[in-house]
Write a protein that holds these residues in place. Structure first.
Motif: not given
Length: 257
Positions: A206-225
């Motif tokens: 999912t992240l490989e294909q849509k990371e920018d789109t996913v980030l738009e749904t996250i107010p903190l604008n980052k992916i969990g590490d």
């Protein structure tokens, strides 16, 4: 009581399903760091073996690995019996094993739907049932179900298209609340963590294909590490959460707001 004592797990025993990689491995590591002995279970036992050996060596705790299909009641009963024989008790259960399937609803095979529901919902039920009997006898236990932010919200298909997964995680959330009220009288705490989008093997596609789109749904604008779930996991397993049950703790960057 000192704050450090609130988060201490010295000589506690935790069984973690799906403990050989991803979020399960992250939880196992923070528990080991705080002195907890570990029983790591997965269909891929070799993954659990590697993690168990590493954590035992690094933190001086006891860690065993077990082969387990959480959808099989005989296997669940056998592994729980083996863990009790090996460790003498189970204080913490983390229901982390999970499955997903990406497909439009109109094209999703029934087999895929059933697989996701069986692992995520039935597996959580079977593990809780088997471990819960022991926790009732010892009048103590902490059960932590790994739900998902996807079980608390909905997204258009351009973001995610996994209706079996989202439905199953919503079921886990309700299961958590219902079990919490059933077993509170036994001093068993039942809570859930609802992770948002983390970088794991399950989310890689999912992240490989849509990371920018996913980030738009996250107010903190980052992916969990690999550090961001540890605080929630240790909190719900320790004395720090001794007045908390039936709660869903979202660790999602604000994506469910």
């Amino acid at each position: 009581m000192k704050v450090t004592e609130l988060f201490d797990l010295t000589n506690r025993v935790a069984i973690i399903t799906g403990g050989g990689r991803g979020l399960g491995e992250q939880i196992a590591e923070v528990y080991a760091e705080m002195g907890c002995h570990l029983a790591l279970c997965s269909r891929k036992k070799e993954n659990c073996e590697e993690v168990a050996e590493r954590l035992a060596k690094e933190y001086g705790i006891k860690a065993n690995s077990y082969s387990l299909d959480v959808t099989s009641e005989p296997q669940v009963e056998e592994v729980v019996s083996r863990v009790l024989a090996d460790f003498g008790k189970i204080d913490i259960l983390v229901n982390n094993s999970g499955a997903t399937w990406g497909a439009p609803v109109e094209d999703m095979p029934l087999e895929a739907w059933n697989k996701v529901m069986n692992v995520n919902v039935t597996g959580t039920f079977l593990m809780s049932k088997a471990v819960g009997r022991h926790m009732i006898e010892q009048n103590y236990g902490k059960i932590i179900n790994i739900a998902s932010a996807a079980g608390l919200t909905v997204r258009p298909p351009e973001v995610t298209n996994t209706i079996g997964y989202t439905t199953s995680k919503a079921a886990v959330i309700h299961f958590t609340k219902d079990l919490a009220i059933k077993w509170a009288r036994h001093n068993i705490y039942v809570n859930a963590i609802a992770p948002g989008m983390f970088r794991t093997k399950m989310t890689a596609g999912t992240l490989e294909q849509k990371e920018d789109t996913v980030l738009e749904t996250i107010p903190l604008n980052k992916i969990g590490d690999d550090q961001m779930l540890k605080g929630a996991a240790i909190y719900l397993a320790t004395k720090a959460s001794d007045f908390v049950t039936g709660t869903v703790l979202s660790v999602d960057g604000g994506s469910t707001l």
